[in-house]
Write a protein that holds these residues in place. Structure first.
Motif, mmCIF file in Angstrom:
data_model
loop_
_atom_site.group_PDB
_atom_site.id
_atom_site.type_symbol
_atom_site.label_atom_id
_atom_site.label_comp_id
_atom_site.label_asym_id
_atom_site.label_seq_id
_atom_site.Cartn_x
_atom_site.Cartn_y
_atom_site.Cartn_z
ATOM 1 N N ARG A 263 37.329 30.773 21.452
ATOM 2 C CA ARG A 263 38.100 31.295 22.585
ATOM 3 C C ARG A 263 37.200 31.852 23.681
ATOM 4 N N GLN A 264 36.025 32.323 23.325
ATOM 5 C CA GLN A 264 35.098 32.901 24.305
ATOM 6 C C GLN A 264 34.026 31.916 24.761
ATOM 7 N N ASP A 265 34.190 30.642 24.428
ATOM 8 C CA ASP A 265 33.241 29.596 24.835
ATOM 9 C C ASP A 265 31.825 29.923 24.377
ATOM 10 N N ARG A 266 31.708 30.271 23.092
ATOM 11 C CA ARG A 266 30.404 30.640 22.537
ATOM 12 C C ARG A 266 29.998 29.692 21.409
ATOM 13 N N ILE A 267 30.316 28.405 21.587
ATOM 14 C CA ILE A 267 29.918 27.363 20.639
ATOM 15 C C ILE A 267 29.217 26.253 21.416
ATOM 16 N N ARG A 268 28.100 25.774 20.883
ATOM 17 C CA ARG A 268 27.378 24.654 21.468
ATOM 18 C C ARG A 268 26.989 23.685 20.352
ATOM 19 N N PHE A 269 27.512 22.473 20.405
ATOM 20 C CA PHE A 269 27.170 21.435 19.427
ATOM 21 C C PHE A 269 26.245 20.427 20.105
ATOM 22 N N PHE A 270 25.032 20.291 19.572
ATOM 23 C CA PHE A 270 24.035 19.399 20.158
ATOM 24 C C PHE A 270 23.956 18.100 19.360
ATOM 25 N N LEU A 271 23.991 16.985 20.085
ATOM 26 C CA LEU A 271 23.970 15.672 19.451
ATOM 27 C C LEU A 271 22.578 15.088 19.351
ATOM 28 N N ASP A 272 21.627 15.650 20.106
ATOM 29 C CA ASP A 272 20.277 15.087 20.160
ATOM 30 C C ASP A 272 19.241 16.204 20.046
ATOM 31 N N PRO A 273 18.151 15.962 19.328
ATOM 32 C CA PRO A 273 17.101 16.977 19.200
ATOM 33 C C PRO A 273 16.545 17.444 20.538
ATOM 34 N N THR A 274 16.475 16.565 21.519
ATOM 35 C CA THR A 274 15.909 16.938 22.814
ATOM 36 C C THR A 274 16.701 18.062 23.465
ATOM 37 N N THR A 275 18.014 17.902 23.553
ATOM 38 C CA THR A 275 18.848 18.941 24.166
ATOM 39 C C THR A 275 18.937 20.176 23.276
ATOM 40 N N TRP A 276 18.920 19.968 21.973
ATOM 41 C CA TRP A 276 18.990 21.084 21.016
ATOM 42 C C TRP A 276 17.777 21.996 21.165
ATOM 43 N N LYS A 277 16.601 21.405 21.166
ATOM 44 C CA LYS A 277 15.388 22.215 21.261
ATOM 45 C C LYS A 277 15.209 22.817 22.660
ATOM 46 N N SER A 278 15.689 22.119 23.690
ATOM 47 C CA SER A 278 15.636 22.686 25.038
ATOM 48 C C SER A 278 16.468 23.956 25.118
ATOM 49 N N PHE A 279 17.618 23.934 24.489
ATOM 50 C CA PHE A 279 18.463 25.133 24.446
ATOM 51 C C PHE A 279 17.771 26.252 23.682
ATOM 52 N N MET A 280 17.142 25.904 22.565
ATOM 53 C CA MET A 280 16.484 26.912 21.747
ATOM 54 C C MET A 280 15.328 27.587 22.486
ATOM 55 N N LYS A 281 14.693 26.867 23.390
ATOM 56 C CA LYS A 281 13.617 27.472 24.170
ATOM 57 C C LYS A 281 14.131 28.604 25.050
ATOM 58 N N GLU A 282 15.425 28.572 25.378
ATOM 59 C CA GLU A 282 16.018 29.582 26.239
ATOM 60 C C GLU A 282 16.522 30.799 25.462
ATOM 61 N N GLN A 283 16.473 30.720 24.128
ATOM 62 C CA GLN A 283 16.950 31.825 23.306
ATOM 63 C C GLN A 283 15.797 32.756 22.935
ATOM 64 N N ASP A 284 16.118 34.021 22.761
ATOM 65 C CA ASP A 284 15.103 34.973 22.299
ATOM 66 C C ASP A 284 14.918 34.923 20.791
ATOM 67 N N PHE A 285 15.968 34.471 20.081
ATOM 68 C CA PHE A 285 15.938 34.549 18.621
ATOM 69 C C PHE A 285 17.009 33.633 18.061
#
Length: 435
Positions: A263-285
């Motif tokens: 409901r709060q739009d706090r889910i992200r499903f990644f289909l490819d390692p490239t986009t998945w790891k790019s997102f992870m680079k933006e996270q602190d933890f």
């Protein structure tokens, strides 16, 4: 060198979320998108300028005619490479047995780049219902390779009890930890994290309710408003695409459209390692119970901590020195996990782990990019230019009555996994399909 490799699709080929889910009815990624991480790593490592790479699209393990399948492979390829995860388990036995039937008829080398067993934390991986199939599979592979690559020491000990010694079993960890060379490091760039920090959370949705992960989720939903849940299973992708709720009686798990993460739009499903790891680079933890949910972060250089609940994740964490905590209940607060985690051992062991992995590839006669010290430029260019789909998100935060009705209609139109799998128009067409 013509290489056939087990996997859903080539890592540089973009496929839409709908087509990704429709493939086989349980996803082009084999029901868990974590599989794509180690496929990408092995595919990239073996993709030299002199190598022709072909993904098997999981046809081999689904084949009902092993003789025809083996004939198709023998006539077209020089080696069959099989990246596997925790394949020595009961629910994978049909696929394992079909793989064995095909492998026994192959006249080309077969190389397993990482496979493991499964049990509870500290348990014995031996299982009378599994052991026979495992022994037949390993024997068939070792007749066509110099050694078997396994994920950790527990799997090696298990195979030793089945009669396969250390001379033919190499502990190599998971290839997804070697997408870089042996100099890769993970560092804490922030002194601490707080309620405003961007955090990625993961959890296995089939985890035993008694483990208490519901309490972890309940706590973090409110305490960390920028925490995002990163799911991995095809059932969860179906929920996001079609409004199809997973069958559950656990209200605190993020398995239906009423959950706050949805409901709060706090889910992200990644289909490819490239986009998945790019997102992870933006996270602190990052933290949670999924080993590859955390490996995606570590590969991106982001600190991650595993909440360990079984032997398959523990042995990989032990081998790679990934920080983990055996989860025995309670809250397991993100800030406290971050503060107490050390990555010194992981960083110190990385060069040795990388050397062991490349030595295994050398031992089994696989040419790889680390021999020349450079990646295949054409492949890297294709990967960089690929228009991968963005992360799949929930349809809307705080849906209206109209939107809820629309989602209900979409779920009805989909008519379940079997009908979804039958929709080939606009779907993924494999580059190789055996006759």
């Amino acid at each position: 060198m013509r290489v056939l490799i087990r996997g859903g699709k080539p890592p540089h080929v973009p496929v839409s979320p709908e087509a990704s889910l429709a493939r086989w009815g349980w996803g082009i990624f084999g029901s868990n998108v974590g599989n794509a991480l180690y496929l990408e790593s092995v595919y990239r490592a073996l993709h030299t300028p002199d190598t022709d790479m072909t993904v098997d699209s999981l046809y081999v393990e689904l084949s009902k005619d092993p003789a025809a399948m083996a004939s198709a492979i023998n006539g077209s390829f020089d080696v069959y490479v099989i990246p596997l995860a925790n394949a020595f388990r009961r629910d994978f036995l049909p696929s394992l047995d079909r793989l064995t039937a095909v492998i026994r008829l192959l006249t080309i080398p077969v190389v397993i780049t990482g496979v493991g067993g499964q049990s509870d934390v500290g348990g014995d991986m031996s299982d009378p219902e599994v052991d026979g199939s495992v022994a037949r599979f390993v024997s068939a592979v070792l007749d066509r390779s110099r050694s078997l690559g396994v994920r950790g020491e527990q799997t090696a000990a298990y195979l030793n009890r089945l009669g396969f010694g250390s001379d033919v079993v190499d502990v190599i960890g998971c290839p997804s930890m070697f997408d870089h060379d042996g100099t890769h490091r993970v560092e804490r760039t922030k002194e601490r994290i707080d309620e405003n920090s961007p955090i990625a959370f993961n959890v296995a949705i089939n985890i035993d309710p008694a483990a208490g992960f519901d309490r972890v989720i309940r706590h973090h939903v409110d305490a960390y408003p920028n925490l995002v849940y990163v799911p991995q299973e095809h059932h969860e992708l179906a929920m996001l695409l079609w409004g199809t709720d997973a069958s559950t009686t656990r209200p605190d798990m993020p398995l239906d459209r009423t959950h706050p993460f949805y409901r709060q739009d706090r889910i992200r499903f990644f289909l490819d390692p490239t986009t998945w790891k790019s997102f992870m680079k933006e996270q602190d933890f990052a933290f949670g119970s999924r080993i590859h949910g955390n490996v995606a972060a570590l590969a991106a250089g982001t600190p991650a901590v595993l909440l360990c609940h079984d032997a398959r994740t523990q042995e990989l964490a032990d081998y790679h020195r990934i920080p983990y905590r055996v989860y025995e209940g309670g809250v397991a607060d993100a800030a406290e996990l971050y503060e107490t985690a050390s990555f010194d051992e992981l960083n110190a062991f990385m060069p040795e782990a990388f050397a062991r992995y490349t030595a295994f590839l050398d031992r089994n006669g696989l040419a790889h990019i680390h021999q020349s010290g450079r990646a295949h430029p054409a492949y890297e260019a294709a990967l960089a230019a690929a228009p991968f789909p963005a992360a799949v998100r929930s349809y809307a935060a705080e849906t209206t009555e109209f939107e809820r009705e629309l989602l209900r209609k979409l779920a009805w139109l989909r008519q379940g996994e079997k009908n979804d799998a039958a929709r080939w128009v606009g779907g993924y067409m494999p580059e190789w399909k055996p006759v």
